[in-house]
Structure formats: structure tokens, C-alpha cells
Design an enzyme around this catalytic site. Structure first.
Site, mmCIF file in Angstrom:
data_model
loop_
_atom_site.group_PDB
_atom_site.id
_atom_site.type_symbol
_atom_site.label_atom_id
_atom_site.label_comp_id
_atom_site.label_asym_id
_atom_site.label_seq_id
_atom_site.Cartn_x
_atom_site.Cartn_y
_atom_site.Cartn_z
ATOM 1 C CD1 TRP A 1 10.101 -5.986 0.512
ATOM 2 C CD2 TRP A 1 10.838 -4.206 -0.602
ATOM 3 N NE1 TRP A 1 11.258 -5.572 1.123
ATOM 4 C CE2 TRP A 1 11.731 -4.469 0.471
ATOM 5 C CE3 TRP A 1 11.106 -3.113 -1.425
ATOM 6 C CZ2 TRP A 1 12.867 -3.696 0.715
ATOM 7 C CZ3 TRP A 1 12.228 -2.346 -1.176
ATOM 8 C CH2 TRP A 1 13.086 -2.644 -0.112
ATOM 9 N N GLY B 1 2.552 -2.922 -6.034
ATOM 10 C CA GLY B 1 2.006 -1.612 -5.721
ATOM 11 C C GLY B 1 1.178 -1.101 -6.877
ATOM 12 N NE ARG C 1 21.920 11.968 -11.849
ATOM 13 C CZ ARG C 1 23.130 12.482 -11.656
ATOM 14 N NH1 ARG C 1 23.934 11.933 -10.781
ATOM 15 N NH2 ARG C 1 23.531 13.540 -12.320
ATOM 16 C CB THR D 1 -0.930 0.010 1.219
ATOM 17 O OG1 THR D 1 -0.142 -0.102 2.417
ATOM 18 C CG2 THR D 1 -1.908 -1.151 1.157
ATOM 19 C CD1 TRP D 2 5.045 4.462 -0.203
ATOM 20 C CD2 TRP D 2 6.731 3.176 -0.902
ATOM 21 N NE1 TRP D 2 6.160 5.262 -0.308
ATOM 22 C CE2 TRP D 2 7.206 4.499 -0.744
ATOM 23 C CE3 TRP D 2 7.613 2.192 -1.329
ATOM 24 C CZ2 TRP D 2 8.522 4.850 -0.994
ATOM 25 C CZ3 TRP D 2 8.928 2.552 -1.580
ATOM 26 C CH2 TRP D 2 9.377 3.858 -1.408
ATOM 27 C CG ASP E 1 3.217 -5.105 3.470
ATOM 28 O OD1 ASP E 1 3.464 -5.796 4.470
ATOM 29 O OD2 ASP E 1 3.943 -4.167 3.091
ATOM 30 C CE1 TYR F 1 6.897 0.346 3.626
ATOM 31 C CE2 TYR F 1 4.715 0.899 2.837
ATOM 32 C CZ TYR F 1 5.659 -0.045 3.186
ATOM 33 O OH TYR F 1 5.348 -1.370 3.088
ATOM 34 N N PRO G 1 9.233 -5.298 -7.183
ATOM 35 C CG PRO G 1 7.196 -6.056 -8.012
ATOM 36 C CD PRO G 1 7.827 -5.453 -6.794
ATOM 37 N NE ARG H 1 15.408 -1.798 4.601
ATOM 38 C CZ ARG H 1 15.613 -0.904 5.571
ATOM 39 N NH1 ARG H 1 14.680 -0.645 6.448
ATOM 40 N NH2 ARG H 1 16.777 -0.309 5.673
#
Length: 448
Positions: free
Chosen positions: A300, A400, A322, A112-113, A143, A148, A302, A246
Site C-alpha cells: 500500500w 486509493g 507539514r 478504501t481509505w 480493501d 481508518y 505507492p 505491518r
């Protein structure tokens, strides 16, 4: 002396077998041994494939799915189980045990970010459409994170779940704890863990969270305190399972060892980044953790955290600039701390990708991948998702989506997975040229 072994598969044949045995014993005078056994039960995956092939000849369109939940009527016959109703909707959708636990999750989940977090997220109505499309497509895992996504995401998802009235056993909610968006407090102290879980439950309006994810290892907190706090959360019924995100393989192993030592619930999964340009941890170390201690794999990013747009421009694939990358990541305070630390390996790929030389090399690879995707009749994004799903170690891949169209396009990647045969995968390996390999073993005697 010989004996006849008969296997009975039902009560109807038992009497006939007994009669035949008596006749044979009278005729030959030989004793007969009768062993009754049950027929083997087909695996759940096999049953899902049969169900998918018999009930539906193809996947429903996006319009059919949207019309189904708009009228508050299920697309197919409802079922209280997590998998059978939904597995027949989207071809290629499978349900697997998360780690070596009994929790069955869809092989793709909704992160859900993009849906709830950040300034570019859709509004509440569009977010609800994304959640409904995911659910009606068979996705049963959502998730979240207090970092975030923030409290707004949990509150929004809680309202959507309450409004839809779905059965609690038909979906899985995972949320991550470590940071706090409203205060400077962070870490994995017993106080912060318990308070974070209680706050998440209140925002989600749920009686429990399916999986609580520890978003980062805390070097300032003893591992014993962490596992005891999580065990207390689970024993109180506020959560069913817990996992990590992580963490290094050594940190996961340390947590598992402490759980065994202090009789606490062990973690069932690790969330890690996985895409075509980040492969080492997922392909080298996570399968070993699964085989040794039963920790599953939930991946996560991909699509390289949005750096691959899948949009063809002049024969290539467009990348974000960037400056836009920097602005996107700086919108979250927790990533500022991570990207400013030069020794953080977790986000080293972000800094490397911002370098012009690295960007040029990846652009060349993406151009070749785009040509291969065109031959397969799909987009670069779909090929990237299917490539991740091709790895059998990935039990759940988090996708996402900021819109219904984007989610629908990503879900269609499931039908591309069978097309990635050995020759196609070999071609991808040739283009990427980054297959991970373990470093050679060095003898301690040779170092002396």
C-alpha cells in the site's frame, strides 16, 4: 535394440499410429514401444495475454466504462471466473495467486481509505462511481479496515455490492481488525477477533469475508490465542483466509510456527508499505518469507500516502505542508497512538519526512523524477505506481482514489510498466540512491 517412441496428442491419431507401428514391426521385426502423453497446458497468465490480445485492441475510455455500469450492462461478455472477463478490459491487468494459496487477485486493488475514510472523502454517489469503475476495469479486490475506514466504509461498500448485484465469486473483500473506533477496546484477544469479524459481516451484508487481515501484532496477547481465534473464524465459514499487516518478518514467522504447531490455518499474505522512499522490508525480507513459508505480498501507499501529488509547480513536484500532514493523520485516533510513540519503526518515515532537511532532499529527487516522467509521457504519480508494479514480488498493489478521474489516471499506469526497461530503472536507481542492502554478516567469534 532400438524402439520408436510416439506421443499421441489425440484419439484421432491413435489408430494411425497403431497401424504404422504394426507395419514397422512386420517390416523390421523390431518391437515398438508406444507412449501416450498429453500436451502441456498453457499457463493462466499466458492464456490471459492471448485473450487480451485477441478480443480487445485497446483499453476502453473512462466514459465507456461509466456508461457500461450506468446502464447495468457489462462492458464485455460476463464470466463467472474472477480473471478472464476482466483481464481483457484493461491492458496490463494481471491476476496472480495471493501467496501460495489458490486465491487469484488482480495485481492492483482498491484501498478504501481515501474513498470512504476521513472528512475529505467523496459522497456516497461519488464513492459508488469509484467502486464501479474499479470493478468494470478488472479490479477484483477491495480493501477495508475498521481503523481508518471505520464502520461507515464497510456499510457503504455492503450497500453498493448489494445494489449492484455482482456475483459473489467475482470480487474479493479484505478487512483489517485490531482497533475499534467506537470503544477503547483493541488488540487480538479471542473475544475481540470474533466480535470484530461478526460486526464486519453484519455491516458488509456478506456471508463471509475473503481475507481477514490482522492490522498489527499484539504484544499483550499470546500468539497461540491469536492463531486459534483466526482458525475458529475460518472453520466457522466467516472468513476464507487470513493475513497480516505491518508485521515484522520475525512476527510473521512466529505466527506461522504456531499455526504449524497447533494445526491451524497459516497466513497467506502480509500488507506492507512500499514506495520509492520505503523499500527495505519489501525488497529484502518479504521475498524470503514467500519462498520459505508461502506468505505473499500486498503493498500500500505507492504515492507515499499522498505526500507526492504528481502536480508540477515551477518545474518541481508539490508536497503537502507539514501542518496538513499532521492534521490528516491526527484525524484517526489509531495513528495518533502510533505517531506519538518514538520507538515505532512503522511510522518513523512520517516524522523523518516532516523534518525540513529530509523534505528538501526528497524534493530534489522528485524534481529529477518529474523530468524523467515527462520524457516517458506520464505523470509522477503514474511513474510511482508503475515502479511499484515493476517489482515481481508485489502480487497486489492497493490504490486509493477519491474520484473517478484519479482512479482512471492510476489505472493507466499499468500500460507504463513495460516501458520501464533496464536503462529507465537504472536511471531511477541513480536518482533515488536508496537501494536496500543487507547488513554484512558479523561472526559471533569476532564479537567476543
Amino acid at each position: 535394440m532400438s524402439s520408436i517412441v510416439l506421443c499421441s496428442l489425440g484419439n484421432n491419431n491413435t489408430n494411425n499410429n497403431d497401424t504404422n507401428n504394426n507395419n514397422e514391426e512386420q517390416d523390421d521385426g523390431l518391437p515398438t514401444a508406444l507412449y501416450r502423453c498429453r500436451a502441456p497446458i498453457a499457463s493462466l497468465d499466458c492464456m490471459e495475454e492471448f485473450t487480451s490480445g485477441n478480443e480487445h485492441t485497446g483499453a476502453p475510455t473512462k466514459e465507456q466504462l461509466l456508461q457500461g455500469y450506468a446502464q447495468h450492462t457489462p462492458v464485455s461478455a460476463p464470466n463467472s471466473a474472477l480473471a478472464p472477463r476482466q483481464a481483457s478490459i484493461t491492458p496490463g491487468l494481471r491476476y496472480r495467486n495471493l501467496g501460495k494459496s489458490g486465491l487469484r487477485v488482480s495485481n492492483v486493488g482498491l484501498g478504501t481509505w481515501v474513498t470512504f475514510g476521513g472528512s475529505g472523502s467523496p459522497n456516497s454517489e461519488q464513492a459508488e462511481e469509484v467502486i464501479n469503475l474499479a470493478y468494470d476495469s478488472g479490479i477484483n479486490l477491495f480493501d477495508l479496515s475498521e481503523a481508518y475506514s471505520g464502520p461507515r466504509a464497510e456499510a457503504e461498500l455492503g450497500r453498493i455490492l448489494q445494489r449492484q448485484g455482482w456475483k459473489r465469486n467475482s470480487y474479493i473483500v479484505t478487512t483489517k481488525i485490531y482497533w475499534n473506533t467506537k470503544s477503547d477496546e483493541r488488540g487480538l484477544s479471542r473475544k475481540h477477533v470474533i466480535e470484530s469479524v461478526k460486526a464486519s459481516l453484519a455491516r458488509l451484508q456478506l456471508s463471509y469475508i475473503d481475507v481477514v487481515i490482522i492490522h498489527k501484532a499484539d504484544p499483550m496477547c499470546p500468539m497461540e490465542e491469536v492463531v486459534r481465534a483466526i482458525n475458529h473464524v475460518i472453520s466457522q465459514g466467516w472468513a476464507m483466509y487470513w493475513g497480516t499487516a505491518r508485521w515484522t518478518a520475525a512476527e510473521v514467522m512466529e505466527a506461522y510456527t504456531n499455526c504449524r504447531q497447533f494445526n491451524c490455518v497459516t497466513p497467506i499474505c502480509e500488507q506492507t508499505e512500499y514506495h520509492m522512499f520505503c523499500r527495505d522490508k519489501t525488497e529484502l525480507y518479504m521475498p524470503e518469507l514467500y519462498n520459505k513459508i508461502g506468505v505473499g505480498l500486498m503493498t500500500w501507499s505507492p504515492l507515499t500516502m499522498g505526500l507526492v501529488s504528481g502536480k508540477l509547480e515551477e518545474g518541481g513536484v508539490s508536497l503537502f505542508s507539514r501542518s496538513s500532514i499532521k492534521n490528516k493523520y491526527s484525524s484517526f485516533s489509531w495513528t495518533e497512538d502510533e505517531t506519538q510513540a518514538a520507538n515505532k519503526e512503522s511510522y518513523s518515515w512520517i516524522k523523518e519526512r516532516m523534518q525540513p532537511e529530509e523534505t528538501r532532499r526528497q524534493h530534489e529527487k522528485l524534481r529529477d523524477i518529474a523530468q524523467l516522467a515527462e520524457k516517458l509521457g506520464c505523470t509522477v504519480s503514474q511513474l510511482a505506481i508503475a515502479w511499484c508494479l515493476k517489482n515481481e514480488s508485489v502480487q497486489c498493489l492497493l490504490l486509493g482514489a477519491a474520484s473517478v478521474d484519479q482512479l482512471y489516471e492510476s489505472i493507466q499506469s499499468l500500460q507504463l510498466v513495460p516501458k520501464l526497461n533496464a536503462s529507465t530503472m537504472s536511471e531511477l536507481e541513480r536518482i533515488l540512491d536508496n537501494k536496500p542492502a543487507r547488513p554484512p554478516m558479523v561472526s559471533t567469534l569476532a564479537l567476543r
